[in-house]
Design an enzyme around this catalytic site. Sequence first.
Site, PDB file in Angstrom:
ATOM      1  CG  HIS A 134      -1.979   1.027   1.232  1.00 46.79           C
ATOM      2  ND1 HIS A 134      -2.203   1.797   2.117  1.00 46.79           N
ATOM      3  CD2 HIS A 134      -3.235   0.969   0.522  1.00 46.79           C
ATOM      4  CE1 HIS A 134      -3.117   2.790   1.860  1.00 46.79           C
ATOM      5  NE2 HIS A 134      -3.810   2.055   0.881  1.00 46.79           N
ATOM      6  CE  LYS A 155      -1.202   4.821  -1.599  1.00 50.59           C
ATOM      7  NZ  LYS A 155      -2.111   4.353  -0.502  1.00 50.59           N
ATOM      8  CG  ASP A 164      18.669  11.405 -10.401  1.00 50.23           C
ATOM      9  OD1 ASP A 164      18.910  10.340 -11.057  1.00 50.23           O
ATOM     10  OD2 ASP A 164      18.757  12.517 -11.107  1.00 50.23           O
ATOM     11  CG  HIS A 183      -7.513   8.543  -0.471  1.00 45.12           C
ATOM     12  ND1 HIS A 183      -5.918   8.426  -0.694  1.00 45.12           N
ATOM     13  CD2 HIS A 183      -7.834   7.392  -0.390  1.00 45.12           C
ATOM     14  CE1 HIS A 183      -5.727   7.262  -0.897  1.00 45.12           C
ATOM     15  NE2 HIS A 183      -6.864   6.530  -0.927  1.00 45.12           N
ATOM     16  CE  LYS A 213      -4.131   6.974   2.629  1.00 44.53           C
ATOM     17  NZ  LYS A 213      -5.617   6.823   3.024  1.00 44.53           N
ATOM     18  CG  ASP A 255       2.284  18.975  22.224  1.00 44.34           C
ATOM     19  OD1 ASP A 255       1.006  19.278  22.450  1.00 44.34           O
ATOM     20  OD2 ASP A 255       3.065  18.296  23.063  1.00 44.34           O
TER      21      ASP A 255
END
Length: 420
Positions: free
Chosen positions: A124, A126, A131, A304, A306, A311
């Site tokens: 899952h 991404k 380079d 969508h 996450k 603080d």
Amino acid sequence: MSDATGNDVSRIGRRWTEGNRVELLENGEEFFPRVFEAIGEARREVVVETFILFEDKVGQGLHAALCAAAGRGVKVDLMIDGFGSPALSPEFVAGLTRAGVKVRVFDPGKRFFGQRMNVFRRMHRKIVVVDGTLAFVGGINYSADHLADFGPKAKQDYAVELAGPIVSEIHRFVLHAIAVGGKGPSWFRRRLKARAEDANAPAGEAAAQFITRDNRRHTNDIERHYLAAIRSARQRIVIANAYFFPGYRLIKEMRRAARRGVDVRLILQGEPDMPIVKVAASMLYHHLLHAGVRIYEYCERPLHGKVALADDQWSTVGSSNLDPLSLSLNLEANVIVRDKAFNALLSERLDHLMQHSCKRIEAEDLAEWSSWRLVRSFFIFHILRWYPSWVGWLPRHAPKLKPLEAPRTQGGGATQTDAA
């Protein structure tokens, strides 16, 4: 130590790395142009991992960027997930492989009566590394539904662009993921060895950690970092998470934080892409609200993201939801940032969502508390408490990386391909 593909990652991404530049990218409008530009400027290597790659305008844009990079001699590796990207056409794959792009499918699975059965142990993550000096990590897939012009179902999401020493750790991690325990081609093993001690020069002021979740030695690393941040918070916690059905410990620590006076806020889906998501999260509302947690439902479009902050310094952006799949099954990757400027920017973006695009949920908005709700709540809480142990009983097959080959010409001009 090994990840779910059998790779030695014991020394990767388990410490604070100083001297990094971290830039927040919100939605596809900010993310895709930066990624495609970085790939366009690559001189040596591009590595891409993604859960979803569709053949829409965004997928075609990535296709063109990768093919162009490979065409000018850049080594290009693309890893997709067998569940998330199950239907790429032979023509799409052939265009990549003929250009020289190495395409691999994580845990490809055969359909059973037309249904994808490889829902567990998904890749899952991404991640993009260019380079070895620039990286992107977040929750944004390569699909047009991450752009506002997709319409009401366009997704709200986040990623980060990174430069500095943290990129060296991310780079080594993605090379290990491709190498599959050192079984890659000899040129790839040499490439991996050459990068083993690379360290990028400082590029900014932020400290960062690259944290992953796998099904071997790092089964709960992301969850542990969330727990530590919640326990140590003294002023505020803001969590924006698309698929929210966390374990017992996370719920308990959120309630404890709110009761000791921390301003705890959750931004959850109000217009979910899957209705069950809102139903599951809403089962927890009574417990959270009664402890003083503030809940906001994002109603402008599907959430969508996450992301979270605590603080004025701690923040995280990544691919991991707070649900059973992400916390106990999927392969995930988050970046944790310790930097006041980044925290302030993320806080500003999330505050804007809460003020302009969210509905705050109040206790009076919920159905009356009843004996049935009490019984149901009791069972839900204990399911949440024990599900990490239960899912450990599921088969832990070693997921495979399957290379995709270009179509092979047969007699009469026909072709055959090994496409996902």
